[in-house]
Design a protein around this motif. Structure first.
Motif, PDB file in Angstrom:
ATOM      1  N   ASN A 357     -22.092 -41.172  23.339  1.00 33.92           N
ATOM      2  CA  ASN A 357     -22.313 -42.396  24.320  1.00 33.92           C
ATOM      3  C   ASN A 357     -21.487 -42.513  25.667  1.00 33.92           C
ATOM      4  N   ASP A 358     -21.658 -41.219  26.147  1.00 31.43           N
ATOM      5  CA  ASP A 358     -21.011 -40.794  27.460  1.00 31.43           C
ATOM      6  C   ASP A 358     -21.517 -41.585  28.614  1.00 31.43           C
ATOM      7  N   ALA A 359     -20.781 -42.377  29.060  1.00 32.67           N
ATOM      8  CA  ALA A 359     -21.080 -43.347  30.407  1.00 32.67           C
ATOM      9  C   ALA A 359     -21.963 -42.554  31.436  1.00 32.67           C
ATOM     10  N   ARG A 360     -21.815 -41.159  31.593  1.00 30.50           N
ATOM     11  CA  ARG A 360     -22.253 -40.535  32.831  1.00 30.50           C
ATOM     12  C   ARG A 360     -23.647 -40.109  32.282  1.00 30.50           C
ATOM     13  N   VAL A 361     -24.318 -40.458  31.022  1.00 26.14           N
ATOM     14  CA  VAL A 361     -25.597 -40.245  30.689  1.00 26.14           C
ATOM     15  C   VAL A 361     -26.541 -41.160  31.329  1.00 26.14           C
ATOM     16  N   THR A 362     -27.682 -40.730  32.035  1.00 26.82           N
ATOM     17  CA  THR A 362     -28.717 -41.805  32.457  1.00 26.82           C
ATOM     18  C   THR A 362     -29.538 -42.299  31.148  1.00 26.82           C
ATOM     19  N   ARG A 363     -30.458 -43.088  31.450  1.00 28.80           N
ATOM     20  CA  ARG A 363     -31.191 -43.754  30.421  1.00 28.80           C
ATOM     21  C   ARG A 363     -31.945 -42.998  29.939  1.00 28.80           C
ATOM     22  N   VAL A 364     -32.886 -42.039  30.741  1.00 24.08           N
ATOM     23  CA  VAL A 364     -33.739 -41.247  30.160  1.00 24.08           C
ATOM     24  C   VAL A 364     -32.903 -39.861  29.659  1.00 24.08           C
ATOM     25  N   GLY A 365     -31.818 -39.608  30.150  1.00 25.95           N
ATOM     26  CA  GLY A 365     -31.016 -38.524  29.640  1.00 25.95           C
ATOM     27  C   GLY A 365     -30.597 -38.976  28.060  1.00 25.95           C
ATOM     28  N   ALA A 366     -30.215 -40.295  27.983  1.00 24.61           N
ATOM     29  CA  ALA A 366     -29.608 -40.585  26.356  1.00 24.61           C
ATOM     30  C   ALA A 366     -30.926 -40.004  25.608  1.00 24.61           C
ATOM     31  N   PHE A 367     -32.094 -40.509  25.975  1.00 22.05           N
ATOM     32  CA  PHE A 367     -33.416 -40.157  25.134  1.00 22.05           C
ATOM     33  C   PHE A 367     -33.508 -38.740  24.690  1.00 22.05           C
ATOM     34  N   ILE A 368     -33.556 -37.808  25.993  1.00 24.95           N
ATOM     35  CA  ILE A 368     -33.903 -36.448  25.853  1.00 24.95           C
ATOM     36  C   ILE A 368     -32.665 -35.926  25.149  1.00 24.95           C
ATOM     37  N   ARG A 369     -31.460 -36.060  25.420  1.00 21.39           N
ATOM     38  CA  ARG A 369     -30.343 -35.450  24.476  1.00 21.39           C
ATOM     39  C   ARG A 369     -30.633 -35.998  23.080  1.00 21.39           C
ATOM     40  N   LYS A 370     -30.821 -36.931  22.560  1.00 20.90           N
ATOM     41  CA  LYS A 370     -30.935 -37.417  21.140  1.00 20.90           C
ATOM     42  C   LYS A 370     -32.261 -36.627  20.611  1.00 20.90           C
ATOM     43  N   THR A 371     -33.211 -36.476  21.155  1.00 20.62           N
ATOM     44  CA  THR A 371     -34.603 -35.745  20.870  1.00 20.62           C
ATOM     45  C   THR A 371     -34.259 -34.360  21.081  1.00 20.62           C
TER      46      THR A 371
END
Length: 473
Positions: A357-371
């Protein structure tokens, strides 16, 4: 457990896979026999039925593997049922498409539909039979040499292992317990162990205990075996009689598919098996990497194009993020990833662990990191030969310098190419701390020690499960 290309394979998982394949094969045969009796369609020849049954069995077992049904990670009953049904439906559809080449569509629909019904009914009986067999199976009787914290940790791990049934008969002390201590394990040391196994007296030899209690295996849970505390002559006598004797490192390598750092010595790595890096292995791995990365890039190209567009629209900055990483032999290379963080994530120039849940991660970044879509550009590094599909994940030079000082044998991971995915990634939950790095390194050591094409395939199959169901992240 038994060995396949130096990798420890669970007997329970292997038995379940063989039972599932047999069920699928029988389901096709029964379905074909049923349709033969109706004479309403043009049936397949006998050899075509056999080939179709084998094909169906292989596809369904692969779908089960992708669904994580053979992984050691416990799965709830509802999740297991849901994954089983989905795997059966997808596998049946794939078999249907392949059969259209040799048979009429009407017949194929009836054949696969009937086989699917047989499988859905049969899987209940197969799983029930496997569960019953596990309950009534004879437990392996284990004697643990040692009474320290390691010994009780081993006893707890044996109890927690769901793949095999073990019974800890007792502990054999490496020094005589204080008065009043013999007879049962100290409560504080035993921790959560209920009905703590007996602590035997050293007045009885290990050979006598093996004979009296019908011991099947001895685990030496002592880090320091010098000084006469561990009775090597007695252990040798038991080993000659055919009783398996393993140490802490060997136990955890077999039971958890990792190499424990706390009990690891350089001599164990030097004299033990594994670390095969022959020319044939290197050529096979390189050919496998080129073939699979080229295929994956072709299949994933639409997803990569959509990811590039989403990153560009979501936040300002470059689409591809380049970062120095340590690769084979400690050499530095540029690792490519889709950018998942803001461009000012490290504006002060200090390297930081990525946190959950790093605050530096963007919205799209959160999705592409999870997948794990953010990792796809690394397939280009695989084609260039800087990385492999499977191997230890590459770390940044600053982190490597720190970890080498605090984690034993950390440089061993650099004896193979870093990977897009790895054994640690499919067997350990997400973590970003020194302790997490230590634990992941234990899995990386196991991979480096036991690496083979079979283990690479297993990692890639389990990666699908991890990505689909967000396990091990």
């Amino acid at each position: 457990m038994f060995m396949v290309f130096r990798h420890h394979v669970s007997v329970a998982a292997f038995t379940a896979m063989m039972a599932d394949m047999a069920l699928c094969f029988v389901a096709i045969v029964l379905a074909a026999s049923t349709l033969e009796g109706t004479r309403s369609t043009n049936p397949l020849a006998l050899y075509q039925v056999v080939l179709t049954g084998a094909q169906f069995a292989l596809i369904i077992s692969l779908m089960y593997s992708f669904a994580g049904l053979y992984r050691p990670t416990p799965i709830g009953l509802s999740a297991k049922l849901w994954r089983t049904v989905v795997a059966l439906v997808v596998g049946s559809y794939l078999t249907y498409l392949m059969l259209l080449i040799v048979a009429e569509p009407e017949y194929v629909k009836l054949l696969i539909g009937s086989a699917l019904m047989y499988c859905l009914v049969g899987v209940v009986f197969v799983r029930g039979a496997l569960y019953y067999m596990k309950r009534v199976a004879t437990q392996r009787r284990v004697l643990i040499v040692g009474t320290g914290s390691e010994a009780y940790a081993v006893a707890g791990d044996l109890k927690a292992l769901r793949r095999v049934s073990n019974s800890v008969v007792g502990f054999y002390p490496t020094s005589e317990p204080a008065a009043g201590a013999a007879g049962s394990a100290p409560a504080l040391q035993a921790g959560s162990l209920k009905d703590s196994p007996k602590v035997f007296s050293r007045e009885a030899s290990i050979e006598e205990l093996v004979e009296r209690h019908q011991i099947d295996e001895i685990i030496v849970a002592e880090r320091e075996q010098r000084g006469g505390g561990v009775p090597m002559d007695q252990l040798l006598a038991c080993r000659i009689r055919g009783i398996p004797v393993i140490d802490l490192a060997g136990f955890y390598e077999r039971a958890k598919s990792e190499v424990p750092l706390d009990s690891l010595k350089a001599s164990w790595l030097v004299y033990g098996h594994g670390f095969v890096q022959g020319r044939a292995r290197q050529w096979a791995k390189r050919g496998f990497d080129i073939l699979c990365s080229g295929l994956l890039l072709t299949l994933a190209s639409p997803i990569m194009l959509l990811a590039m567009l989403a990153i560009k629209l979501d936040s300002p900055g470059p689409i591809i993020y380049r970062q120095e990483r340590v690769g084979l032999g400690g050499r530095i290379f540029m690792c490519l990833k889709f950018r998942s963080m803001r461009t000012d994530a490290e504006k002060d120039g200090v390297a930081r662990w990525a946190a959950k849940n790093d605050a530096r991660v963007t919205r799209v970044g959160a999705f592409i990191r999870k997948t794990r879509i953010d990792e796809l550009p690394q397939l280009l590094s695989v084609l260039k030969g800087q990385m492999s599909l499977v191997g230890p994940r590459p770390e940044r030079p600053s982190f490597v310098a720190q970890l080498k000082e605090q984690i034993p044998f950390y440089d061993v991971r650099h004896s193979v190419k870093p990977g897009v995915t790895g054994w640690a990634q499919v067997r350990y939950s997400y973590g970003a701390s020194l302790e997490d790095a230590r634990r992941k390194h234990q899995f990386d050591l196991y991979y480096v020690k036991n690496n083979s094409l079979f283990l690479d395939l297993l990692v890639l199959i389990e990666t699908v499960s991890v990505v689909l169901f967000r396990e091990g992240q």
